[in-house]
Every structure is written in C-alpha cells, then in structure tokens.
Design a protein around this motif. Structure first.
Motif, mmCIF file in Angstrom:
data_model
loop_
_atom_site.group_PDB
_atom_site.id
_atom_site.type_symbol
_atom_site.label_atom_id
_atom_site.label_comp_id
_atom_site.label_asym_id
_atom_site.label_seq_id
_atom_site.Cartn_x
_atom_site.Cartn_y
_atom_site.Cartn_z
ATOM 1 N N ASP A 32 11.405 -10.070 -1.518
ATOM 2 C CA ASP A 32 11.594 -9.725 -0.109
ATOM 3 C C ASP A 32 11.440 -8.229 0.089
ATOM 4 O O ASP A 32 11.977 -7.418 -0.690
ATOM 5 C CB ASP A 32 12.989 -10.162 0.370
ATOM 6 N N TRP A 33 10.717 -7.862 1.160
ATOM 7 C CA TRP A 33 10.485 -6.455 1.477
ATOM 8 C C TRP A 33 10.768 -6.217 2.954
ATOM 9 O O TRP A 33 10.725 -7.127 3.762
ATOM 10 C CB TRP A 33 9.024 -6.065 1.200
ATOM 11 N N GLN A 34 11.055 -4.977 3.298
ATOM 12 C CA GLN A 34 11.095 -4.561 4.691
ATOM 13 C C GLN A 34 10.692 -3.090 4.725
ATOM 14 O O GLN A 34 10.822 -2.372 3.723
ATOM 15 C CB GLN A 34 12.458 -4.770 5.336
ATOM 16 N N ALA A 35 10.180 -2.652 5.877
ATOM 17 C CA ALA A 35 9.649 -1.283 5.919
ATOM 18 C C ALA A 35 9.615 -0.764 7.348
ATOM 19 O O ALA A 35 9.714 -1.530 8.309
ATOM 20 C CB ALA A 35 8.250 -1.240 5.311
ATOM 21 N N PHE A 36 9.468 0.540 7.458
ATOM 22 C CA PHE A 36 9.203 1.216 8.722
ATOM 23 C C PHE A 36 7.993 2.113 8.512
ATOM 24 O O PHE A 36 7.591 2.391 7.364
ATOM 25 C CB PHE A 36 10.403 2.082 9.140
ATOM 26 N N SER A 40 6.837 9.169 1.984
ATOM 27 C CA SER A 40 7.625 8.964 0.756
ATOM 28 C C SER A 40 9.073 9.412 0.901
ATOM 29 O O SER A 40 9.915 9.061 0.067
ATOM 30 C CB SER A 40 6.960 9.721 -0.408
ATOM 31 N N GLU A 41 9.403 10.188 1.946
ATOM 32 C CA GLU A 41 10.750 10.732 2.067
ATOM 33 C C GLU A 41 11.503 10.261 3.314
ATOM 34 O O GLU A 41 12.734 10.164 3.283
ATOM 35 C CB GLU A 41 10.685 12.270 2.077
ATOM 36 N N HIS A 42 10.824 10.015 4.396
ATOM 37 C CA HIS A 42 11.497 9.720 5.649
ATOM 38 C C HIS A 42 10.828 8.567 6.406
ATOM 39 O O HIS A 42 9.647 8.258 6.196
ATOM 40 C CB HIS A 42 11.504 10.951 6.577
ATOM 41 N N ILE A 43 11.622 7.976 7.299
ATOM 42 C CA ILE A 43 11.075 7.102 8.327
ATOM 43 C C ILE A 43 10.542 8.017 9.424
ATOM 44 O O ILE A 43 11.204 8.965 9.829
ATOM 45 C CB ILE A 43 12.167 6.167 8.882
ATOM 46 N N LEU A 44 9.325 7.751 9.891
ATOM 47 C CA LEU A 44 8.681 8.615 10.874
ATOM 48 C C LEU A 44 8.860 8.048 12.285
ATOM 49 O O LEU A 44 8.671 6.844 12.511
ATOM 50 C CB LEU A 44 7.192 8.752 10.571
ATOM 51 N N ALA A 45 9.214 8.918 13.216
ATOM 52 C CA ALA A 45 9.385 8.502 14.602
ATOM 53 C C ALA A 45 8.742 9.543 15.513
ATOM 54 O O ALA A 45 8.493 10.687 15.101
ATOM 55 C CB ALA A 45 10.874 8.348 14.939
ATOM 56 N N PHE A 46 8.488 9.138 16.766
ATOM 57 C CA PHE A 46 7.733 9.988 17.683
ATOM 58 C C PHE A 46 8.399 10.010 19.052
ATOM 59 O O PHE A 46 9.080 9.068 19.446
ATOM 60 C CB PHE A 46 6.289 9.466 17.795
ATOM 61 N N HIS A 47 8.152 11.093 19.778
ATOM 62 C CA HIS A 47 8.755 11.242 21.101
ATOM 63 C C HIS A 47 8.149 10.288 22.127
ATOM 64 O O HIS A 47 8.785 9.982 23.135
ATOM 65 C CB HIS A 47 8.576 12.684 21.603
ATOM 66 N N GLU A 60 -4.076 7.474 7.674
ATOM 67 C CA GLU A 60 -4.146 6.240 6.896
ATOM 68 C C GLU A 60 -3.168 6.236 5.724
ATOM 69 O O GLU A 60 -3.080 5.242 5.000
ATOM 70 C CB GLU A 60 -5.566 6.031 6.363
ATOM 71 N N ARG A 61 -2.427 7.322 5.567
ATOM 72 C CA ARG A 61 -1.483 7.401 4.446
ATOM 73 C C ARG A 61 -0.064 7.326 4.978
ATOM 74 O O ARG A 61 0.514 8.316 5.417
ATOM 75 C CB ARG A 61 -1.706 8.694 3.663
ATOM 76 N N HIS A 62 0.474 6.137 4.961
ATOM 77 C CA HIS A 62 1.878 5.919 5.336
ATOM 78 C C HIS A 62 2.331 4.594 4.718
ATOM 79 O O HIS A 62 1.513 3.825 4.183
ATOM 80 C CB HIS A 62 2.070 5.921 6.861
ATOM 81 N N ASP A 63 3.616 4.305 4.808
ATOM 82 C CA ASP A 63 4.186 3.183 4.064
ATOM 83 C C ASP A 63 3.714 1.812 4.544
ATOM 84 O O ASP A 63 3.780 0.837 3.791
ATOM 85 C CB ASP A 63 5.726 3.234 4.161
ATOM 86 N N LEU A 64 3.246 1.700 5.800
ATOM 87 C CA LEU A 64 2.876 0.387 6.314
ATOM 88 C C LEU A 64 1.458 -0.033 5.949
ATOM 89 O O LEU A 64 1.082 -1.187 6.180
ATOM 90 C CB LEU A 64 3.033 0.346 7.843
ATOM 91 N N THR A 65 0.655 0.877 5.393
ATOM 92 C CA THR A 65 -0.721 0.503 5.061
ATOM 93 C C THR A 65 -0.774 -0.577 3.989
ATOM 94 O O THR A 65 -1.764 -1.301 3.873
ATOM 95 C CB THR A 65 -1.526 1.728 4.585
ATOM 96 N N SER A 66 0.297 -0.713 3.198
ATOM 97 C CA SER A 66 0.326 -1.743 2.160
ATOM 98 C C SER A 66 0.877 -3.067 2.668
ATOM 99 O O SER A 66 0.912 -4.058 1.932
ATOM 100 C CB SER A 66 1.179 -1.260 0.978
ATOM 101 N N HIS A 67 1.290 -3.102 3.932
ATOM 102 C CA HIS A 67 1.809 -4.351 4.505
ATOM 103 C C HIS A 67 0.657 -5.350 4.650
ATOM 104 O O HIS A 67 -0.434 -4.990 5.090
ATOM 105 C CB HIS A 67 2.439 -4.072 5.875
ATOM 106 N N PRO A 68 0.861 -6.613 4.292
ATOM 107 C CA PRO A 68 -0.239 -7.600 4.351
ATOM 108 C C PRO A 68 -0.815 -7.805 5.749
ATOM 109 O O PRO A 68 -1.945 -8.264 5.881
ATOM 110 C CB PRO A 68 0.412 -8.888 3.816
ATOM 111 N N GLU A 69 -0.062 -7.472 6.792
ATOM 112 C CA GLU A 69 -0.558 -7.672 8.153
ATOM 113 C C GLU A 69 -0.960 -6.363 8.839
ATOM 114 O O GLU A 69 -1.227 -6.364 10.046
ATOM 115 C CB GLU A 69 0.527 -8.371 8.995
ATOM 116 N N TRP A 70 -0.976 -5.258 8.090
ATOM 117 C CA TRP A 70 -1.268 -3.975 8.738
ATOM 118 C C TRP A 70 -2.665 -3.940 9.353
ATOM 119 O O TRP A 70 -2.840 -3.508 10.495
ATOM 120 C CB TRP A 70 -1.116 -2.819 7.753
ATOM 121 N N LYS A 71 -3.653 -4.385 8.639
ATOM 122 C CA LYS A 71 -5.016 -4.327 9.160
ATOM 123 C C LYS A 71 -5.134 -5.116 10.456
ATOM 124 O O LYS A 71 -5.748 -4.654 11.427
ATOM 125 C CB LYS A 71 -6.000 -4.862 8.116
#
Length: 411
Positions: A32-36, A40-47, A60-71
């Motif tokens: 089981d996995w979960q992600a935001f 490598s250090e923080h969860i990223l958020a935007f205004h 293209e370099r962030h933690d969700l690119t490896s998610h099976p449904e990202w594409k």
C-alpha cells in the motif's frame, strides 16, 4: 477513503490556503502506498490552481510521476487541478466542527480532515501530527460516521474527540506546516492569465458536458418503458392477453431461437380468464413447454413468494374485437394494424402447436388467402383487389378465430 487515483485538494493551514495534489492509498505489487505532489524533502503546495497547473506542466521531477495513474491524470483538461467542493479541507478550523453536535456535517467534516491530516503526517514525516493520530484511539471512530455517536455514550465520546483536538491541534498544525512547502513561483502574469483562461474554459466545457449528460439521462429515464425493468422482461417470458369474441384470456409466451413457445403442452395453450388465476396455476404446475426455459424458475419462485404481478405490455395485447364486422363494411373500414397483430398471434400459436390447421384452411380458401395478403400488405397478392360481397371474407375470418379459440384450454 477516496477511490479517485489523484485528487486536487485545497488545504487551510496556519500558513494559509494552498493547493496540491493527493494520491490516496493505492496498492502496487502487494504494498500500500499514498503520496502528495512533492519532492524528496517536502510536500509541495501552491497559492493558486493556476500556479499548480503551470508547475506540473513544466516540471517532470516530483513524487507523483511514479504513480501508475499519473500519465492519465496529466493528460486530462486544464481543470484537472481544480478541487471539488468535497476536496476542501479546513485543517485549522476543525475544532469549530468539533465544538458543535455530532451532526452528519460535523462528523463528515472532521473525518475528512483527520484522513488527509494523517496522510500529510505520514507522507511528510510530520512527527507531532503522527504521534497525535497514533496515540488517541478515540479518533478512529470518527470514520464510522454520525450514527456512531447517536447512542447514549455518543455525546461523551464526541466530547472526548474534541478535548483531544483542543489539547493538541496547535502542535499538529505547526507540524503539518513544516511538512508542506509553499512554492513561490516566478511565472509571469501572462502565463498565469493564460492558465486561468484554460482552466475556466475547461471547467465550462466539463459543466456543459455534465448538464448534457444529465439531460440525456433524464430524457432516457422518461422514455424508458417500466416493463423493461420487470421480472418478465428480465426472464424473457411475457404475459399475453387475447380479447376475442367478447372474452379475454391470459397466457404466457416467449421466443426460443426465434420460435414462439406458449404456456401449454401438446398444442394446447393454457389460458385463464384472469391474471390472478394464471398466477395461482403457475405456482403449482411445471408440466408445460415454458418449464424448459432456464429462466422459468425465476418466474415460478417469484409467483410462489407473492412477489410477482402480471403486467401485460401493450405489444402483447391482441384484440380481435370488431374485425369481422369491419370486414363486412369493406377494406377501408378495417384497422389493418389490428388485423395484422391478430393474425400474428394466430400464426404464432399454429407454429408452436406444429400443426397445419391454419395453412390448411388458407389453402382450402384461396380467395380469402388473397384477401389477407392484400390487407396485410403482402408482396405476393398477385394484383388481387377485394370486391363485394364481403360476407365470405368475414365468415372466413371468424373461422380463423375459432381455430385459435380451440387451442385455448379454457374459454
């Protein structure tokens, strides 16, 4: 737990209202996995959602690119980054929900905040938040819903949840703030405006498509035939009503490999003066041709359990009333649609019975056969046109009715 693969969310933290992407728990290779959206250090958020959109379009370099449904997610229209109404989590404000009674709204709000806050703590390694959720077992029952707090001990337990939050929530929020990094972007005003326009257009198109689909579903529902949802339609066996010579009888019919099969046996159609009598009969009898149908047991079981009502679709009502009298008046007086349907049920009965009585009668009365071909629009009427007198045609039609009536077990 959300079942969507990747969800845009809005979070209210001490640092302000921010937007990010959340991938609720999914299973991959048995783990089981979960992600935001993060590095490598923080969860990223935007205004803003515009900044969020531009970021995932240019990085293209962030933690969700490896998610099976990202594409698949990233190929969706621009409004993919806009949170839905249920995807706003006021983490700072959850004590307010706990201050009220354990209503559906308050419990649902608290449950959602607890779920995403625990996920943020887990993914972002927010130690104080993780300790809070792991050390207060009373929090887990919030996910059971408002009904859990409806019993005599409910208010007391709801108060215990509130007390745990009041005593610890500030540290929880500070811990989550440290785990979430608000990205200060340098996108130009033009690019922000372009992103805003694309998001607005995509949202408008999606809303228009939703309304169109809703209207289509509503129209289909209004046009839907209630009979299509009945057990008869599901089983493929239809009640049939025949109105002939001043009486009405009920029976059943289906088609097997395109061939008619009636409720009956050895060429005799089991017919009943009322639908209720037919229902009572089929509860106790299975020695008939329909019993070999794989769905007959469904009909029999429902009838025995008192769950079956006889509903005769308009397409299965055959009225012979007035046809013979109209034949006497001339071709223009005959309802050819009514005659055609009446002949249909006579032909079905003859085909099922496997005898030649109907064909033999027509061969013995070639002028009447020509008359029927003309009236029913047959292509082989050989130029025949009906002419007076019509008494013989009316009499021949009555004889056809008699052939059908003789097939009925009761009349």
């Amino acid at each position: 737990m959300s079942t969507r693969a990747i969800v845009p969310v809005k979070l209210s933290l001490y640092s302000g209202d921010v937007y990010t992407l959340w991938a609720p728990t999914w299973t991959e290779h048995g783990t089981d996995w979960q992600a935001f959206l993060g590095d490598s250090e923080h969860i990223l958020a935007f205004h803003s959602v515009e900044e969020l959109l531009l970021y995932i379009e240019t990085n293209e370099r962030h933690d969700l690119t490896s998610h099976p449904e990202w594409k698949s997610f990233n190929q969706r229209p621009a409004h993919r980054v806009v949170p839905g109404k249920k995807d706003y989590y006021d983490i700072v404000g959850v004590p307010e929900a706990l201050a009220g009674r354990a209503s559906y709204e308050n419990v649902s709000t608290t449950s959602g905040v607890f779920e995403i806050a625990a996920a943020l703590a887990n993914v972002g390694a927010a130690e104080d938040a993780s300790i809070f959720f792991s050390s207060h077992s009373v929090l887990r029952n919030v996910h059971r819903g408002a009904e859990h707090y409806s019993g005599p001990e409910g208010p007391k337990e709801w108060t215990a949840v509130g007390r745990a939050v009041v005593d610890n929530w500030e540290k929880v929020c500070e811990s989550l703030d440290e785990a979430v990094r608000i990205v200060e972007t340098d996108f130009s005003d033009e690019r922000i405006a372009d992103a805003a326009g694309r998001i607005s257009n995509a949202s408008a198109e999606a809303e228009a498509a939703r309304k169109e689909a809703e209207e289509r579903r509503r129209a289909e529902a209004e046009q839907a035939d209630p009979y299509d949802n009945s057990l008869w339609a599901t089983a493929g066996i239809d009640p049939v009503k025949v109105i002939i010579q001043g009486k009405a009888v009920y029976t059943l019919r289906t088609y097997l490999d395109g061939n008619p099969v009636f409720l009956g046996r050895f060429g005799e159609i089991f017919a009943f003066p009322t639908a209720k009598q037919m229902l009572r009969w089929i509860m106790e009898h299975d020695e008939h041709d329909l019993a070999r149908m794989s769905t007959w047991e469904e009909i029999s079981t429902a009838a025995t359990g008192g769950e079956l009502e006889v509903t005769v679709h308009d397409d299965n009502v055959y009225s012979f009333q007035g046809i013979a009298d109209d034949i006497l008046k001339g071709p223009d007086a005959v309802d050819t649609q009514q005659m055609n349907r009446a002949y249909e049920v006579m032909a079905d009965a003859a085909d099922w019975a496997g005898d030649d009585s109907l064909n033999s009668f027509l061969l013995a009365n070639p002028r009447f056969q020509d008359y029927l071909s003309y009236m029913l629009g047959a292509t082989d009427s050989s130029g025949y046109v009906p002419s007076k007198p019509y008494d013989d045609k009316a009499q021949s039609w009555r004889e056809l009715e008699d052939i059908l009536i003789k097939r009925f077990s009761k009349f």
